[in-house]
Design an enzyme around this catalytic site. Structure first.
Site, PDB file in Angstrom:
ATOM      1  N   CYS A 112       0.960  -1.339   0.008  1.00  0.00           N
ATOM      2  CA  CYS A 112       0.127  -0.012  -0.091  1.00  0.00           C
ATOM      3  C   CYS A 112       0.779   1.474   0.032  1.00  0.00           C
ATOM      4  CB  CYS A 112      -1.022  -0.078   1.091  1.00  0.00           C
ATOM      5  SG  CYS A 112      -2.115  -1.142   1.294  1.00  0.00           S
ATOM      6  N   HIS A 251      -2.973   7.282   1.512  1.00  0.00           N
ATOM      7  CA  HIS A 251      -3.563   5.857   0.987  1.00  0.00           C
ATOM      8  C   HIS A 251      -4.791   5.720   1.686  1.00  0.00           C
ATOM      9  CE1 HIS A 251      -4.095   1.725   0.452  1.00  0.00           C
ATOM     10  NE2 HIS A 251      -3.651   1.473   1.637  1.00  0.00           N
ATOM     11  N   ASN A 281      -9.881  -0.188  -0.300  1.00  0.00           N
ATOM     12  CA  ASN A 281      -8.745  -0.009  -0.379  1.00  0.00           C
ATOM     13  C   ASN A 281      -8.064  -0.644  -1.707  1.00  0.00           C
ATOM     14  OD1 ASN A 281      -5.872  -0.461  -0.018  1.00  0.00           O
ATOM     15  ND2 ASN A 281      -6.197  -1.040   1.926  1.00  0.00           N
TER      16      ASN A 281
HETATM   17  N1  ACO Z   1     -18.423  -7.859   9.378  1.00  0.00           N
HETATM   18  C1  ACO Z   1     -18.975  -8.238  10.628  1.00  0.00           C
HETATM   19  N2  ACO Z   1     -18.378  -8.436  11.677  1.00  0.00           N
HETATM   20  C2  ACO Z   1     -16.974  -8.582  11.260  1.00  0.00           C
HETATM   21  C3  ACO Z   1     -16.148  -8.252  10.095  1.00  0.00           C
HETATM   22  C4  ACO Z   1     -17.139  -7.870   9.228  1.00  0.00           C
HETATM   23  N3  ACO Z   1     -16.661  -7.633   7.811  1.00  0.00           N
HETATM   24  N4  ACO Z   1     -15.056  -8.377  10.270  1.00  0.00           N
HETATM   25  C5  ACO Z   1     -14.621  -8.612  11.742  1.00  0.00           C
HETATM   26  N5  ACO Z   1     -15.851  -8.706  12.297  1.00  0.00           N
HETATM   27  C6  ACO Z   1     -16.000  -9.247  13.626  1.00  0.00           C
HETATM   28  C7  ACO Z   1     -14.706  -9.895  14.145  1.00  0.00           C
HETATM   29  O1  ACO Z   1     -15.048 -11.200  14.014  1.00  0.00           O
HETATM   30  C8  ACO Z   1     -15.031  -9.672  15.738  1.00  0.00           C
HETATM   31  O2  ACO Z   1     -15.859 -10.411  16.210  1.00  0.00           O
HETATM   32  P1  ACO Z   1     -15.657 -11.334  17.625  1.00  0.00           P
HETATM   33  O3  ACO Z   1     -15.668 -10.127  18.504  1.00  0.00           O
HETATM   34  O4  ACO Z   1     -17.067 -11.771  17.978  1.00  0.00           O
HETATM   35  O5  ACO Z   1     -14.541 -11.807  17.839  1.00  0.00           O
HETATM   36  C9  ACO Z   1     -15.546  -8.239  15.701  1.00  0.00           C
HETATM   37  O6  ACO Z   1     -16.077  -8.055  14.473  1.00  0.00           O
HETATM   38  C10 ACO Z   1     -14.268  -7.045  15.946  1.00  0.00           C
HETATM   39  O7  ACO Z   1     -13.226  -7.554  15.031  1.00  0.00           O
HETATM   40  P2  ACO Z   1     -11.806  -6.658  14.804  1.00  0.00           P
HETATM   41  O8  ACO Z   1     -10.818  -7.108  13.730  1.00  0.00           O
HETATM   42  O9  ACO Z   1     -11.168  -6.355  16.294  1.00  0.00           O
HETATM   43  O10 ACO Z   1     -12.670  -5.195  14.340  1.00  0.00           O
HETATM   44  P3  ACO Z   1     -11.761  -3.544  14.306  1.00  0.00           P
HETATM   45  O11 ACO Z   1     -12.751  -3.034  15.122  1.00  0.00           O
HETATM   46  O12 ACO Z   1     -10.472  -3.758  14.751  1.00  0.00           O
HETATM   47  O13 ACO Z   1     -12.046  -3.448  12.837  1.00  0.00           O
HETATM   48  C11 ACO Z   1     -10.628  -3.344  10.636  1.00  0.00           C
HETATM   49  C12 ACO Z   1     -11.508  -4.339  11.636  1.00  0.00           C
HETATM   50  C13 ACO Z   1     -11.726  -2.348  10.162  1.00  0.00           C
HETATM   51  C14 ACO Z   1     -10.110  -4.139   9.702  1.00  0.00           C
HETATM   52  C15 ACO Z   1      -9.687  -2.355  11.313  1.00  0.00           C
HETATM   53  O14 ACO Z   1      -8.947  -3.223  12.400  1.00  0.00           O
HETATM   54  C16 ACO Z   1      -8.725  -1.984  10.301  1.00  0.00           C
HETATM   55  O15 ACO Z   1      -9.292  -0.893   9.503  1.00  0.00           O
HETATM   56  N6  ACO Z   1      -7.599  -2.036  10.473  1.00  0.00           N
HETATM   57  C17 ACO Z   1      -6.540  -1.454   9.477  1.00  0.00           C
HETATM   58  C18 ACO Z   1      -6.508  -2.366   8.235  1.00  0.00           C
HETATM   59  C19 ACO Z   1      -5.743  -1.494   7.422  1.00  0.00           C
HETATM   60  O16 ACO Z   1      -5.907  -0.403   7.214  1.00  0.00           O
HETATM   61  N7  ACO Z   1      -4.976  -2.013   6.477  1.00  0.00           N
HETATM   62  C20 ACO Z   1      -4.064  -1.547   5.475  1.00  0.00           C
HETATM   63  C21 ACO Z   1      -2.923  -2.187   4.948  1.00  0.00           C
HETATM   64  S1  ACO Z   1      -3.587  -3.215   3.626  1.00  0.00           S
HETATM   65  C22 ACO Z   1      -1.988  -3.186   2.689  1.00  0.00           C
HETATM   66  O17 ACO Z   1      -1.165  -2.988   3.038  1.00  0.00           O
HETATM   67  C23 ACO Z   1      -2.346  -3.620   1.413  1.00  0.00           C
END
Ligand code: ACO
Length: 324
Positions: A112, A251, A281
């Site tokens: 990214c 990004h 993304n």
């Molecule tokens: N829909 C519904 N529920 C979901 C989903 C979904 N799509 N995805 C995860 N959940 C659930 C999980 O299973 C978890 O459930 P549980 O508590 O029962 O176990 C709960 O939601 C919380 O999951 P988390 O992963 O802790 O959610 P979080 O609030 O951290 O959000 C997210 C996840 C949006 C991915 C966030 O962590 C994020 O944006 N991280 C950064 C990712 C990023 O920017 N990556 C960039 C680099 S990519 C690259 O370099 C190519």
């Protein structure tokens, strides 16, 4: 300042739009979960195109906009983590497709951060004095690396490509400063496309895993903590304050990460435009798509100071400050 001019910008996204509601029919997710956490409503996904198709479309648009002929190009760099194949590399396919007979071509994978790293490489080639005109394209078909049953990853990504033409100039515009930083010790946080060692001497063969995996929480924490430090170092090198920058083009991974960076620098979100609501993304493509949209709408214009910010797999971060 490295005196360089962005001569043209262009982007290409697939026609097929996949909404959060459509994803909720495939897996246990919803717009109510996805949008508030990411800022993403839709993503564009290929049906019969590959990465080089999107990149070639961008290359043709760039030549049409600039009036350059393909023969004018000294090089083509494609930033991608989702090439058609490892060989031939995507930039070479593009070079062949547009018949850029004088250009060398190679792919650059910085996930990214691909836009900022690619722009850095292109700038360095031109500033060396050895080359006059180059093309950089960030192009991704991440939909082929995503397990569409994995709700933790698939909802975040989309396909798309964007690019620009750069040339050396005598005008007082160009790259003022940059800061690039890798964090390889944290690379396990984003894993994609692992190869097995399949040679005859390897013993037990670990399975091939093409799919994208990430520790979302730790990537989120990494980005909100480390990106401001890298951007701050770029600003210091440029001798500028955060207020001096007209627009920050970051990004497009997650709206909340960008909000956090803006807050860190005391900047309004008006200076951090986003488009992940429509595209998700698109990794190396994201900043280039945003740049082109903003140029076409007149929001990015000559005379502005713009900061480009990339972060993601590697892990890696990059920031560049440009005088347009
Ligand atoms: N829909 C519904 N529920 C979901 C989903 C979904 N799509 N995805 C995860 N959940 C659930 C999980 O299973 C978890 O459930 P549980 O508590 O029962 O176990 C709960 O939601 C919380 O999951 P988390 O992963 O802790 O959610 P979080 O609030 O951290 O959000 C997210 C996840 C949006 C991915 C966030 O962590 C994020 O944006 N991280 C950064 C990712 C990023 O920017 N990556 C960039 C680099 S990519 C690259 O370099 C190519």
């Amino acid at each position: 300042m490295e005196q360089l001019k962005i001569v043209a910008t262009a982007h290409q996204v697939p026609e097929r739009v996949v909404t959060n509601d459509e994803l909720s029919e495939l897996m246990d997710t919803s717009d109510e979960w996805i949008y508030p956490r990411t800022g993403i409503h839709n993503r564009h996904v290929v049906t019969d195109e590959n990465t080089s198709d999107l990149a070639t479309a961008v290359a043709k648009k760039l030549l049409a906009e600039s009036g350059w002929s393909a023969d004018d190009l000294d090089f083509i760099i494609v930033g991608t983590m989702s090439p058609d194949a490892l060989s031939p590399h995507t930039a070479a396919i593009v070079q062949g497709n547009i018949e850029a007979g004088n250009a060398f071509a190679f792919d650059l994978n910085a996930a990214c951060s691909g836009f900022v790293y690619g722009l850095s490489a292109a700038s360095a080639f031109l500033s060396s004095g050895r080359y006059q005109r180059g093309m950089f394209i960030g192009a991704e078909v991440l939909s082929k690396l995503v397990d569409w049953k994995d709700r933790t990853v698939s909802v975040l990504f989309g396909d798309g490509a964007g690019g620009l033409l750069l040339e050396r100039t005598d005008e007082p515009v160009g790259l003022i400063a940059e800061e690039l930083q890798a964090y390889g010790d944290r690379g396990e946080a984003i894993l994609t496309g692992r190869f097995a060692n399949q040679n005859a001497f390897a013993g037990e063969i670990s399975p091939l895993d093409p799919y994208f995996h990430q520790d979302g929480r730790s990537v989120y924490g990494f980005a909100t903590r480390e990106v401001p430090k890298v951007l701050d170092r770029a600003l210091q090198k440029a001798g500028l304050q955060a207020d001096d920058i007209d627009l920050y083009l970051a990004h497009q991974a997650n709206h909340r990460i960008i909000e956090s960076i803006a807050k860190n620098f005391g900047q309004s979100m008006d200076k951090f435009p986003t488009n992940m609501a429509e595209y998700g993304n698109t990794s190396a493509g994201s900043t280039a798509i945003l740049l082109d949209e903003l140029r076409q709408s007149g929001q990015v214009k000559p005379g502005m100071k713009v900061a480009f910010v990339g972060f993601g797999g590697g892990l890696a971060i990059g920031a560049q400050i440009w005088q347009l």
